[in-house]
Design a protein around this motif. Structure first.
Motif, mmCIF file in Angstrom:
data_model
loop_
_atom_site.group_PDB
_atom_site.id
_atom_site.type_symbol
_atom_site.label_atom_id
_atom_site.label_comp_id
_atom_site.label_asym_id
_atom_site.label_seq_id
_atom_site.Cartn_x
_atom_site.Cartn_y
_atom_site.Cartn_z
ATOM 1 N N VAL A 81 -11.963 4.960 -9.115
ATOM 2 C CA VAL A 81 -12.559 3.662 -9.408
ATOM 3 C C VAL A 81 -13.686 3.867 -10.398
ATOM 4 C CG1 VAL A 81 -13.545 1.616 -8.357
ATOM 5 C CG2 VAL A 81 -12.042 3.091 -7.050
ATOM 6 N N SER A 97 -33.883 4.339 -4.088
ATOM 7 C CA SER A 97 -34.275 4.743 -2.736
ATOM 8 C C SER A 97 -34.057 6.235 -2.527
ATOM 9 C CB SER A 97 -33.487 3.956 -1.697
ATOM 10 O OG SER A 97 -33.832 2.604 -1.765
ATOM 11 N N THR A 98 -32.972 6.757 -3.098
ATOM 12 C CA THR A 98 -32.705 8.189 -2.973
ATOM 13 C C THR A 98 -33.850 9.001 -3.582
ATOM 14 O OG1 THR A 98 -30.383 7.621 -3.245
ATOM 15 C CG2 THR A 98 -30.943 9.943 -3.346
ATOM 16 N N ARG A 124 -10.377 10.482 0.627
ATOM 17 C CA ARG A 124 -11.138 9.287 0.285
ATOM 18 C C ARG A 124 -11.949 9.479 -0.977
ATOM 19 N NH1 ARG A 124 -13.357 6.902 5.524
ATOM 20 N NH2 ARG A 124 -11.462 6.034 6.369
ATOM 21 N N ILE A 125 -12.601 10.636 -1.049
ATOM 22 C CA ILE A 125 -13.451 10.853 -2.207
ATOM 23 C C ILE A 125 -12.601 10.876 -3.466
ATOM 24 C CG2 ILE A 125 -14.876 12.582 -3.345
ATOM 25 C CD1 ILE A 125 -15.887 13.178 -0.405
ATOM 26 N N LYS A 137 -19.709 0.473 3.942
ATOM 27 C CA LYS A 137 -19.779 1.368 2.784
ATOM 28 C C LYS A 137 -20.039 0.613 1.485
ATOM 29 C CE LYS A 137 -17.306 5.217 4.551
ATOM 30 N NZ LYS A 137 -15.927 5.433 4.916
ATOM 31 N N LEU A 138 -20.016 -0.716 1.531
ATOM 32 C CA LEU A 138 -20.169 -1.496 0.310
ATOM 33 C C LEU A 138 -21.645 -1.701 -0.016
ATOM 34 C CD1 LEU A 138 -17.523 -4.295 0.960
ATOM 35 C CD2 LEU A 138 -17.245 -2.218 -0.373
ATOM 36 N N SER A 139 -21.914 -1.942 -1.295
ATOM 37 C CA SER A 139 -23.275 -2.283 -1.688
ATOM 38 C C SER A 139 -23.557 -3.724 -1.273
ATOM 39 C CB SER A 139 -23.426 -2.136 -3.189
ATOM 40 O OG SER A 139 -22.673 -3.142 -3.834
ATOM 41 N N VAL A 188 -20.447 12.649 -4.821
ATOM 42 C CA VAL A 188 -21.208 11.695 -5.630
ATOM 43 C C VAL A 188 -22.510 12.337 -6.094
ATOM 44 C CG1 VAL A 188 -22.166 9.397 -5.734
ATOM 45 C CG2 VAL A 188 -20.375 9.902 -4.086
ATOM 46 N N ARG A 192 -16.667 2.469 -10.982
ATOM 47 C CA ARG A 192 -18.036 2.636 -10.476
ATOM 48 C C ARG A 192 -17.987 2.971 -9.003
ATOM 49 N NH1 ARG A 192 -22.250 -1.659 -11.125
ATOM 50 N NH2 ARG A 192 -23.397 -0.053 -10.017
ATOM 51 N N VAL A 193 -18.695 4.005 -8.645
ATOM 52 C CA VAL A 193 -18.586 4.479 -7.270
ATOM 53 C C VAL A 193 -19.619 3.786 -6.414
ATOM 54 C CG1 VAL A 193 -18.154 6.544 -5.915
ATOM 55 C CG2 VAL A 193 -18.083 6.648 -8.398
ATOM 56 N N VAL A 194 -19.577 2.491 -6.376
ATOM 57 C CA VAL A 194 -20.572 1.754 -5.601
ATOM 58 C C VAL A 194 -20.496 2.062 -4.109
ATOM 59 C CG1 VAL A 194 -21.450 -0.516 -5.028
ATOM 60 C CG2 VAL A 194 -20.584 -0.048 -7.322
ATOM 61 N N PRO A 195 -19.302 2.058 -3.523
ATOM 62 C CA PRO A 195 -19.245 2.104 -2.058
ATOM 63 C C PRO A 195 -19.869 3.337 -1.429
ATOM 64 C CG PRO A 195 -17.110 1.566 -2.985
ATOM 65 C CD PRO A 195 -17.991 1.956 -4.111
ATOM 66 N N THR A 196 -19.813 4.471 -2.105
ATOM 67 C CA THR A 196 -20.238 5.694 -1.432
ATOM 68 C C THR A 196 -21.693 6.045 -1.677
ATOM 69 O OG1 THR A 196 -19.103 6.728 -3.258
ATOM 70 C CG2 THR A 196 -18.057 6.880 -1.102
ATOM 71 N N LEU A 197 -22.364 5.283 -2.548
ATOM 72 C CA LEU A 197 -23.749 5.633 -2.798
ATOM 73 C C LEU A 197 -24.628 5.298 -1.596
ATOM 74 C CD1 LEU A 197 -24.479 4.798 -6.500
ATOM 75 C CD2 LEU A 197 -24.661 6.975 -5.337
ATOM 76 N N PRO A 198 -25.553 6.138 -1.300
ATOM 77 C CA PRO A 198 -26.335 5.953 -0.074
ATOM 78 C C PRO A 198 -27.535 5.032 -0.247
ATOM 79 C CG PRO A 198 -26.860 8.029 -1.099
ATOM 80 C CD PRO A 198 -25.862 7.373 -1.994
ATOM 81 N N GLU A 199 -27.668 4.389 -1.354
ATOM 82 C CA GLU A 199 -28.831 3.517 -1.599
ATOM 83 C C GLU A 199 -29.079 2.549 -0.452
ATOM 84 O OE1 GLU A 199 -31.712 1.862 -4.500
ATOM 85 O OE2 GLU A 199 -30.597 3.704 -4.371
ATOM 86 N N GLU A 200 -28.014 1.947 0.019
ATOM 87 C CA GLU A 200 -28.138 0.911 1.038
ATOM 88 C C GLU A 200 -28.444 1.504 2.413
ATOM 89 O OE1 GLU A 200 -27.383 -2.681 1.051
ATOM 90 O OE2 GLU A 200 -28.093 -2.390 -0.978
ATOM 91 N N LEU A 259 -13.008 8.225 -6.642
ATOM 92 C CA LEU A 259 -13.340 8.672 -7.985
ATOM 93 C C LEU A 259 -12.457 8.003 -9.032
ATOM 94 C CD1 LEU A 259 -14.115 12.467 -7.587
ATOM 95 C CD2 LEU A 259 -15.678 10.582 -7.983
ATOM 96 N N SER A 282 0.857 -1.184 0.000
ATOM 97 C CA SER A 282 0.000 0.000 0.000
ATOM 98 C C SER A 282 0.896 1.238 0.000
ATOM 99 C CB SER A 282 -0.912 0.004 1.220
ATOM 100 O OG SER A 282 -0.156 0.158 2.386
ATOM 101 N N GLU A 338 -9.910 9.307 -3.965
ATOM 102 C CA GLU A 338 -9.518 7.943 -4.293
ATOM 103 C C GLU A 338 -10.649 7.184 -4.951
ATOM 104 O OE1 GLU A 338 -8.117 6.167 -0.740
ATOM 105 O OE2 GLU A 338 -6.201 7.219 -0.829
#
Lengths: 444, 517
Positions: A423, B47-48, A416-417, B411-413, B20, A425-433, A421, A216, A419
């Protein structure tokens, strides 16, 4: 550093600096450390230099070592999701038994210390049994313990004070012995300071090696150099202060015990399977159980360990006041718990560090000490301590809930943000979950 | 095309979080009295969007307009959107378990008596009416905790009806329901439609969407891609999937590429008692076996005892063990606790990864090694370099989408969390993996990847037990399927000979061994 790349260099510099104390998870600790430094400087100014006076500093360590030792055990208890209200009473009970063992049964001091630790172990097994194997909440078990062992202290000692011999009292009021030629410094403390300085450098080198082995990206060399220089300056200045106290004083023995315990327990919590299991049990005991962790054993050991440390703290306090009395240890549990929470632990368990709790403990200690130096009465000191506890945890909870990074955490956040970006697809930071976890860091 | 008036129009909604863009000029139009589904992968922004609509994200924190019943709305919280007649029912139900049905329905909305006291007579009468409308016959004094999830869902809808709802938003309403309860709920939604209540439904179950929706809006990566009319556009599941992932998933299920070997794992006469109720057997005298390289599917409705069977075998993690034997490679083994089960080469991936599978405070690397720390430690001391490198390997081989393995698992989906859980159990080198609903709540693309991982494990000669509520998935991935009904195994058929109807028959009746002609 050419002028053309100045802008990115600058942000890079901030990012690298934020790595100085490890990754994002420790930003809270950095924050509280910053607060400690601010408080020290503030009192240093307000008291006209009395705070960092050698005599006061030695006093500060001596006065607070036992509460800090309690904080070490307490943070582990709190990480595992419990609490221990009995530590003050356990300390007092052990203290009086040990005092009696020397006075009435003529135990030599060393044997008395071992005896005290055995008493602590037995008490810990008693409390651990109820918590881990019967399933009574630790709050209740240790509330009961608080009454039982306070009463036990007064019953055994007839509510009298029992003196201890000076050879025993060294653990509470002794100092590193001086030897060799006299320069006006304590040579023992100087050697200790040098050892710590070497350890700081060695630790940083090892840290960089580990980072490289993991592949790392480690911070650039200059960050490490700056970090080491700052730490060395602090260590050497502290050494100087401790070595130039009143003749006959130097770095306290209780401070050495504290230091050894901090190193030992930091290692246990960070680098051993036992330590990892404590975090697992506190973070999600269902998941821990289904991963093969013996939850009862962990709970038992954590509670037992706390009482052993309480016994040790009790003996150090007895040594410091050269007697064990019926009022020893009253309210210590609250100071220890406050230290742990100021140091960043979570009430719900799973979060907390030894070092953070020690820093939290020093925040309280310096506040106490500084306010007393200023002549503030004990009444107002308590009010201020209470407000500081509330404020420290309040800021933490608020910033977590709002998804707002703390002032110090802002830099790491920005990194972090950047970093993520990189990647695709920005899956981890989306608030969907996030719907599933209303308490988590949903950005507002 | 229907010419119904438009009840809701969301115009060009943009919602940004630090760093985002969760929604990028999303538009949504819902006609009065229709069922409008929103489809998209996890993280697409569904959901958003619903949180914007229901006022969770208040006016001012997003860009764009919401026009509801002809007037522009600026909701400042959930209360104001409810006042307008928009009610959202979340995936995680917002009922209080210790309170009764009536108390829950009127929570925060209690009918007042003359002195400001709660008028329980009126409340109860209204509650009975409301329950009748949703087809729930239970006593309104029943505590919520004594109801199944399906009935709780109905209470939520009754609560919404009480608020004189005009637009009902349902977020994954059937995710936790069995087939029968799902069917009942879908019928109810259709019934509400008949009474002029429009619904917006978010669901991963495409067959349900296809069955009851009038229109579908597809969202991908925070953008509204298209709105399809079910009848006019001839929509089927494949069409929806194509819209969601932006490509056709040619083959959702991987090839069965494993060589099936001899039987290595056997369970005989397994009987387990309910943890609280004595005399209630949740698993009854069940026997089965698994071969090397074989994926065995466990089919059964909710509450049939699939999870209970699996967890009780995995170190007696559920219920009270009564009787039964487990054989590994012909030798009887004792699995008295989870540690022994892991030691003997068993792994159990639970159906609820957030509650049972992961410590959400951990980062990825800590999670991956958490079930077998001994493998990366000398004595008691953990080798953190090894830990990091092992997690890195799994990140690459399972394609976990994350910048680093230091990232927190929270933080993961869902799909990536599930991959972390799989990595955690693959790391224990199991011979037998029990996967309980391995694709629940994860999006279509990630599902396909998980299927691939399962088949790879089988190809390595491991045995896999896959418990699933989705029959197509069982048929597509398993080599052999066992059906479970009321705690007993009712059928055992090769996947090549099975079809949904046969399975469903064995899942709903205790008739032993439906003989194949």
């Amino acid at each position: 550093m050419s002028a053309t790349t100045e802008a990115p260099k600058k942000s890079g510099g901030i990012r690298d600096l934020s790595k100085m104390f490890g990754n994002g998870s420790s930003t809270r600790q950095v924050g509280i450390l910053g607060a400690l430094i601010v408080i020290i400087i503030l009192f240093q100014i307000l008291t006209g230099g009395l705070t960092l006076d050698p005599i006061n500093l030695i006093n500060l360590v001596n006065q607070n070592a036992y509460v800090l030792i309690l904080a070490i055990g307490m943070v582990m208890v709190i990480i595992a999701g419990h609490i221990d209200l009995s530590v003050g009473s356990v300390a007092a009970f052990t203290g009086i038994i040990v005092a009696i063992s020397m006075q009435s049964w003529h135990f030599p001091p060393l044997l008395a210390i071992v005896f005290g630790l055995v008493v602590g172990t037995l008490i810990g097994m008693w409390q651990g049994f109820w918590v881990a194997y019967i399933g009574v909440p630790a709050f209740i078990v240790t509330l009961a313990g608080m009454l039982i062992f306070r009463g036990g202290n007064q019953f055994v000692g007839n509510s009298q004070s029992i003196p201890v011999p000076d050879s025993f009292a060294i653990i509470g009021n002794g100092f590193i012995p001086d030897f060799g030629p006299q320069f006006g410094f304590s040579n023992g403390t100087l050697i200790l300071g040098l050892l710590v300085a070497v350890a700081v450098v060695w630790q940083e080198i090892r840290e960089r090696q580990t980072q490289r082995k993991m592949g790392s990206e480690s911070a650039p060399l200059w960050v490490s150099v700056v970090k080491v220089v700052i730490l060395l300056a602090v260590v050497l200045y502290a050494t100087y202060l401790f070595a130039t106290g009143r003749p006959g004083t130097s770095y306290p023995v209780s401070g050495i015990i504290l230091g050894v315990l901090v190193l030992l327990y930091s290692f246990i919590t960070r680098n051993t399977t036992f330590g990892r299991h404590i975090y697992a049990v506190g973070g999600n005991w269902h998941a821990a159980e289904l991963s093969g962790v013996n939850i009862r054993r962990i709970n038992f050991l954590v509670m037992m360990n706390m009482s052993i440390l309480a016994a040790l703290a009790g003996m150090i306090a007895v040594g410091r006041s050269v007697a064990s009395g019926p009022g020893d240890g009253v309210g210590w549990e609250l100071d220890a718990i406050a230290a742990v929470f100021i140091g960043g632990a979570a009430v719900s368990g799973g979060i907390g560090t030894i070092v953070g709790s020690i820093v939290g403990g020093f925040v309280i200690a310096v506040l106490n000490n500084g306010l007393q130096l200023l002549g503030v009465g004990i009444d107002r000191v308590q009010i201020i301590k209470g407000l500081v506890l509330l404020l420290a945890v309040g800021i933490d909870v608020y910033s977590k809930k709002q998804g707002r990074p703390s002032i110090i955490g802002r830099f790491t956040r920005a990194r972090r943000i950047n970093e993520s970006l990189d990647v695709p697809r920005v899956v981890p930071t989306l608030p969907e979950e996030e719907t599933a976890r209303p308490k988590s860091t949903t950005p507002n | 095309m229907t010419t119904e008036p438009i009840i809701l129009e969301m115009r060009s909604i943009t919602k940004e979080f630090p760093g985002v863009k969760a929604l990028d000029r999303v538009s949504l139009t819902v006609k009065a009295g229709e069922i409008h589904s929103i489809c998209g992968e996890n993280g697409a922004g569904k959901s958003t969007l619903m949180k914007v609509l229901s006022g969770v994200y208040p006016y001012g924190t997003y860009e764009g307009d919401i026009i509801f019943q002809g007037s522009e709305c600026r909701f400042k919280d959930i209360k104001s959107s409810e006042a307008a007649g928009i009610v959202i029912i979340h995936q995680e139900l917002a009922l209080i378990p210790e309170l009764s049905i009536t108390e829950n329905i009127f929570l925060g909305n209690e009918p007042r008596g003359r002195f400001g006291n709660i008028d329980w007579v009126v409340a109860k009468k209204t509650a009975i009416e409301l329950l009748a409308r949703v087809g729930l016959a239970d006593d309104p004094d029943t505590q919520i905790k004594n109801l199944g999830v399906g009935k709780q869902q109905l209470v939520e809808i009754a609560k919404a009806l009480h608020k004189s709802v005009k637009l009902l938003i349902l977020d994954e309403p059937t995710a936790a329901l069995n087939e029968a309860d799902s069917q009942h709920l879908l019928d109810l939604i259709l019934g509400l439609k008949g009474r002029g209540i429009a619904s917006i439904m978010i669901s991963h179950k495409l067959n349900e969407i296809e069955k009851i929706s009038d229109e579908i809006t597809i969202i991908r990566d925070g953008k509204s891609i298209e709105t399809l009319n079910i009848q006019a556009d001839g929509v089927n599941e494949d069409r929806i999937i194509r819209g969601m992932v932006g490509r056709t998933l040619e083959n959702r299920f991987p090839d069965r590429n494993s060589k099936i070997g001899e039987v290595f794992f056997e369970v005989k006469n397994w009987t387990v008692q309910h943890p609280l109720t004595a005399e209630r057997m949740v698993v009854k005298n069940s026997s089965f076996s698994v071969r090397r390289g074989e994926v065995v599917g466990f089919a059964g409705l909710m509450g049939a005892g699939r999870t209970e069977l699996a967890m009780s075998i995995f170190g007696r993690s559920y219920g009270t063990f009564i009787s039964g034997q487990v054989f590994m490679n012909g030798k009887e083994i004792q699995l008295r606790n989870v540690a022994e089960a892991i030691e003997n080469g068993l792994a159990y991936v639970s159906e609820d990864r957030k509650a049972l599978g992961l410590n959400l405070l951990d980062d990825i690397k800590e999670s991956v090694v958490s079930a077998k720390l001994s493998k990366i430690s000398r004595g008691q001391v953990i080798d953190k370099v090894k830990e990091h490198n092992i997690a890195e390997e799994y990140r690459k081989s399972l394609r976990i989408k994350t910048p680093t393995v230091q990232e927190g698992v929270n933080k993961l989906s869902g799909g990536n969390q599930q991959k972390v859980v799989l990595a955690k159990w693959m790391f224990t080198d199991p011979d037998l993996l029990i996967l309980d609903e391995p694709t629940r709540g994860i999006d279509v693309g990630a599902k396909t990847e998980i299927y691939g991982i399962i088949r790879d494990l089988a190809a390595q000669g491991k045995g896999v037990i896959m418990i699933s509520s989705e029959l197509p998935e069982l048929l597509g991935v398993s080599d052999r399927i066992l059906t479970i009904f009321e705690g007993a195994i009712t059928n055992d058929i090769p996947a090549s000979e099975a079809d949904p109807e046969t399975l469903m028959r064995s899942m709903t009746s205790s008739k032993k061994k439906v003989t194949q002609p």
